[in-house]
Scaffold this motif. Structure first.
Motif, PDB file in Angstrom:
ATOM      1  N   ASN A 168       0.822  -1.211   0.000  1.00 16.19           N
ATOM      2  CA  ASN A 168       0.000   0.000   0.000  1.00 16.19           C
ATOM      3  C   ASN A 168       0.859   1.265   0.000  1.00 16.19           C
ATOM      4  O   ASN A 168       0.445   2.313  -0.502  1.00 16.19           O
ATOM      5  N   ASP A 169       2.067   1.156   0.570  1.00 17.80           N
ATOM      6  CA  ASP A 169       2.969   2.309   0.633  1.00 17.80           C
ATOM      7  C   ASP A 169       3.787   2.477  -0.644  1.00 17.80           C
ATOM      8  O   ASP A 169       4.458   3.518  -0.807  1.00 17.80           O
ATOM      9  N   MET A 170       3.740   1.490  -1.530  1.00 17.22           N
ATOM     10  CA  MET A 170       4.587   1.534  -2.721  1.00 17.22           C
ATOM     11  C   MET A 170       4.099   2.539  -3.754  1.00 17.22           C
ATOM     12  O   MET A 170       4.886   3.208  -4.415  1.00 17.22           O
ATOM     13  N   GLY A 171       2.789   2.620  -3.945  1.00 13.34           N
ATOM     14  CA  GLY A 171       2.243   3.447  -5.012  1.00 13.34           C
ATOM     15  C   GLY A 171       1.542   4.684  -4.500  1.00 13.34           C
ATOM     16  O   GLY A 171       1.374   4.901  -3.292  1.00 13.34           O
ATOM     17  N   VAL A 172       1.103   5.509  -5.455  1.00 13.89           N
ATOM     18  CA  VAL A 172       0.374   6.730  -5.123  1.00 13.89           C
ATOM     19  C   VAL A 172      -1.046   6.396  -4.684  1.00 13.89           C
ATOM     20  O   VAL A 172      -1.613   7.047  -3.795  1.00 13.89           O
ATOM     21  N   HIS A 173      -1.617   5.342  -5.297  1.00 15.08           N
ATOM     22  CA  HIS A 173      -3.009   4.990  -5.032  1.00 15.08           C
ATOM     23  C   HIS A 173      -3.084   3.866  -3.998  1.00 15.08           C
ATOM     24  O   HIS A 173      -2.227   2.990  -3.946  1.00 15.08           O
ATOM     25  N   GLU A 174      -4.099   3.894  -3.205  1.00 13.82           N
ATOM     26  CA  GLU A 174      -4.240   2.907  -2.144  1.00 13.82           C
ATOM     27  C   GLU A 174      -4.986   1.664  -2.650  1.00 13.82           C
ATOM     28  O   GLU A 174      -6.076   1.764  -3.196  1.00 13.82           O
ATOM     29  N   PHE A 175      -4.337   0.509  -2.436  1.00 10.66           N
ATOM     30  CA  PHE A 175      -4.962  -0.786  -2.689  1.00 10.66           C
ATOM     31  C   PHE A 175      -4.720  -1.638  -1.451  1.00 10.66           C
ATOM     32  O   PHE A 175      -3.762  -2.394  -1.374  1.00 10.66           O
ATOM     33  N   PRO A 176      -5.552  -1.508  -0.452  1.00  7.69           N
ATOM     34  CA  PRO A 176      -5.324  -2.228   0.812  1.00  7.69           C
ATOM     35  C   PRO A 176      -5.500  -3.735   0.658  1.00  7.69           C
ATOM     36  O   PRO A 176      -6.259  -4.204  -0.189  1.00  7.69           O
ATOM     37  N   GLY A 177      -4.753  -4.471   1.472  1.00  6.29           N
ATOM     38  CA  GLY A 177      -4.924  -5.922   1.524  1.00  6.29           C
ATOM     39  C   GLY A 177      -4.225  -6.697   0.428  1.00  6.29           C
ATOM     40  O   GLY A 177      -4.484  -7.896   0.252  1.00  6.29           O
ATOM     41  N   ILE A 178      -3.287  -6.082  -0.307  1.00  6.30           N
ATOM     42  CA  ILE A 178      -2.585  -6.785  -1.382  1.00  6.30           C
ATOM     43  C   ILE A 178      -1.369  -7.518  -0.804  1.00  6.30           C
ATOM     44  O   ILE A 178      -0.522  -6.908  -0.151  1.00  6.30           O
ATOM     45  N   ILE A 179      -1.290  -8.815  -1.050  1.00  8.40           N
ATOM     46  CA  ILE A 179      -0.157  -9.600  -0.531  1.00  8.40           C
ATOM     47  C   ILE A 179       0.726 -10.159  -1.639  1.00  8.40           C
ATOM     48  O   ILE A 179       1.738 -10.810  -1.370  1.00  8.40           O
ATOM     49  N   GLY A 180       0.351  -9.903  -2.895  1.00  9.70           N
ATOM     50  CA  GLY A 180       1.181 -10.425  -3.976  1.00  9.70           C
ATOM     51  C   GLY A 180       0.647 -10.045  -5.337  1.00  9.70           C
ATOM     52  O   GLY A 180      -0.516  -9.656  -5.487  1.00  9.70           O
ATOM     53  N   ALA A 181       1.525 -10.143  -6.327  1.00  5.80           N
ATOM     54  CA  ALA A 181       1.151  -9.913  -7.723  1.00  5.80           C
ATOM     55  C   ALA A 181       1.419 -11.193  -8.501  1.00  5.80           C
ATOM     56  O   ALA A 181       2.410 -11.891  -8.252  1.00  5.80           O
ATOM     57  N   ILE A 182       0.533 -11.511  -9.446  1.00  3.24           N
ATOM     58  CA  ILE A 182       0.657 -12.737 -10.223  1.00  3.24           C
ATOM     59  C   ILE A 182       0.900 -12.396 -11.694  1.00  3.24           C
ATOM     60  O   ILE A 182       0.306 -11.461 -12.235  1.00  3.24           O
ATOM     61  N   ASP A 183       1.783 -13.141 -12.330  1.00  3.24           N
ATOM     62  CA  ASP A 183       2.011 -12.985 -13.761  1.00  3.24           C
ATOM     63  C   ASP A 183       2.779 -14.202 -14.266  1.00  3.24           C
ATOM     64  O   ASP A 183       3.274 -15.015 -13.477  1.00  3.24           O
ATOM     65  N   GLY A 184       2.865 -14.313 -15.581  1.00  3.74           N
ATOM     66  CA  GLY A 184       3.571 -15.422 -16.202  1.00  3.74           C
ATOM     67  C   GLY A 184       4.800 -14.956 -16.949  1.00  3.74           C
ATOM     68  O   GLY A 184       4.884 -13.804 -17.390  1.00  3.74           O
ATOM     69  N   LYS A 213       3.791 -15.901  -8.173  1.00  7.22           N
ATOM     70  CA  LYS A 213       3.163 -14.903  -7.311  1.00  7.22           C
ATOM     71  C   LYS A 213       4.260 -14.336  -6.418  1.00  7.22           C
ATOM     72  O   LYS A 213       4.938 -15.092  -5.717  1.00  7.22           O
ATOM     73  N   CYS A 214       4.448 -13.028  -6.478  1.00  2.89           N
ATOM     74  CA  CYS A 214       5.528 -12.382  -5.730  1.00  2.89           C
ATOM     75  C   CYS A 214       4.980 -11.379  -4.741  1.00  2.89           C
ATOM     76  O   CYS A 214       3.976 -10.709  -5.005  1.00  2.89           O
ATOM     77  N   LYS A 215       5.654 -11.241  -3.606  1.00  6.94           N
ATOM     78  CA  LYS A 215       5.273 -10.221  -2.641  1.00  6.94           C
ATOM     79  C   LYS A 215       6.000  -8.913  -2.938  1.00  6.94           C
ATOM     80  O   LYS A 215       6.646  -8.778  -3.989  1.00  6.94           O
ATOM     81  N   ASP A 216       5.896  -7.943  -2.049  1.00  7.48           N
ATOM     82  CA  ASP A 216       6.391  -6.594  -2.323  1.00  7.48           C
ATOM     83  C   ASP A 216       7.892  -6.525  -2.565  1.00  7.48           C
ATOM     84  O   ASP A 216       8.367  -5.641  -3.280  1.00  7.48           O
ATOM     85  N   ASP A 217       8.668  -7.437  -1.969  1.00  2.49           N
ATOM     86  CA  ASP A 217      10.120  -7.418  -2.147  1.00  2.49           C
ATOM     87  C   ASP A 217      10.565  -8.311  -3.286  1.00  2.49           C
ATOM     88  O   ASP A 217      11.735  -8.644  -3.415  1.00  2.49           O
ATOM     89  N   MET A 218       9.622  -8.725  -4.133  1.00  2.00           N
ATOM     90  CA  MET A 218       9.858  -9.524  -5.339  1.00  2.00           C
ATOM     91  C   MET A 218      10.267 -10.969  -5.034  1.00  2.00           C
ATOM     92  O   MET A 218      10.780 -11.663  -5.903  1.00  2.00           O
ATOM     93  N   GLN A 219      10.058 -11.431  -3.820  1.00  2.00           N
ATOM     94  CA  GLN A 219      10.304 -12.831  -3.498  1.00  2.00           C
ATOM     95  C   GLN A 219       9.063 -13.651  -3.847  1.00  2.00           C
ATOM     96  O   GLN A 219       7.929 -13.229  -3.587  1.00  2.00           O
ATOM     97  N   PHE A 220       9.297 -14.823  -4.421  1.00  5.27           N
ATOM     98  CA  PHE A 220       8.187 -15.699  -4.782  1.00  5.27           C
ATOM     99  C   PHE A 220       7.505 -16.252  -3.535  1.00  5.27           C
ATOM    100  O   PHE A 220       8.168 -16.629  -2.566  1.00  5.27           O
ATOM    101  N   ILE A 221       6.176 -16.317  -3.589  1.00  3.01           N
ATOM    102  CA  ILE A 221       5.431 -17.015  -2.545  1.00  3.01           C
ATOM    103  C   ILE A 221       4.756 -18.265  -3.116  1.00  3.01           C
ATOM    104  O   ILE A 221       4.261 -19.111  -2.368  1.00  3.01           O
TER     105      ILE A 221
END
Length: 292
Positions: A168-184, A213-221
């Motif tokens: 939530n602190d990374m970007g300008v816009h608030e997206f609460p509750g995000i624990i990871g990003a998914i992509d291929g 699926k990666c968390k905020d520090d780019m580590q895979f979960i």
């Protein structure tokens, strides 16, 4: 009676000296071919002391480019894999001394990080191809059996709170509750002999898919690896166990993953509105916030 080629092979060391003479017309073409092939094998030279002398002199950037990891990461691998029983160095009791664990790990990293073939890597590290392949397979097996579940794991609830705050602190816009990003990601491969067209992706090369699926520090979960390159990202997700357990893993809607438009919308997976040309201003703004 022995085959003529077998006889020639036995005589090659003595015939090689005659090959460059002016009167080499006495040899048939097949005989010359066998002799030249033997000469090439005989003159193949292995790099001497590359691991012992050259690698320690690598600057940090050179080391990272060559092995695709930092020295610090390599040291962590030494520590963890050095505890594996299969890679522990046996007590020296005479004969040829066993290769160091660090050397086995680094040449495996080089294999994974480059397009060099087994002959080039084994020559670089001063080993036979058989020895290199044996060590490489053993290191990869130890990584899968001992490190995979230790480093690629779903976060605990306490960790999710911290990850969500960081996201939530990374970007300008608030997206609460995000624990990871998914992509291929498409991992390029040589076309397989069976069904090569299934591995030919939209980027016009053969690949297998790594969906992470990666968390905020780019580590895979979580990872899902091995689907043919032509398969759609959504299908890869739907055939992973996260598809069935995502709601539970994300604490029943409290937390979410972020994905692009290739993925379907779920309570635990936030994706953009599909742009069919009729998006409202609010929907367009949401998509912009999500992508930034």
């Amino acid at each position: 009676m022995a085959d003529n080629n077998e006889i020639i092979l036995c005589l090659i060391p003595f015939l090689l000296d005659q090959l460059d003479d002016d009167d080499d017309d006495d040899f048939t073409l097949p005989t010359k071919a066998l002799m030249l092939d033997h000469r090439a094998r005989r003159t193949r030279m292995k790099t001497q002391h590359f691991f012992e002398t050259t690698v320690p002199l690598f600057l940090p950037d050179t080391f990272r480019r060559f092995f695709r990891v930092s020295r610090g990461t390599a040291e962590i691998l030494y520590q963890h894999l050095g505890q594996c029983r299969e890679l522990r160095k046996r007590e020296f009791r005479g004969g040829r001394e066993e290769n160091q664990t660090e050397k086995k790990i680094l040449m495996t990293l080089r294999y994974l990080a480059s397009q060099e073939n087994t002959m080039e890597i084994s020559d670089r590290f001063g080993l036979t191809e058989y020895t290199f392949l044996k060590h490489k397979n053993l290191v990869i097996k130890c990584i899968i059996n001992n490190l995979l579940s230790k480093f690629i794991k779903w976060p605990s609830v306490t960790e999710m709170d911290m990850i969500a705050t960081n996201f939530n602190d990374m970007g300008v816009h608030e997206f609460p509750g995000i624990i990871g990003a998914i992509d291929g990601s498409h991992i390029q491969i040589e076309p397989p002999s069976e069904n090569p067209q299934s591995y030919y992706n939209r980027k016009r090369f053969h690949s297998i898919i790594l969906q992470g699926k990666c968390k905020d520090d780019m580590q895979f979960i979580h990872t899902n690896i091995g689907w043919p390159g032509r398969v759609h990202d959504a299908k890869v997700l739907k055939n992973s166990h996260v598809w069935e357990s995502g709601y539970q893993k994300c604490e029943y809607g409290r937390f979410h993953l972020l994905g692009d438009a290739a993925y379907p919308l779920r309570v635990w997976l936030l994706t953009p509105y599909r742009d069919t040309g009729h998006l409202t201003r609010q929907q367009t703004y949401f998509n912009k916030c999500l992508s930034s």
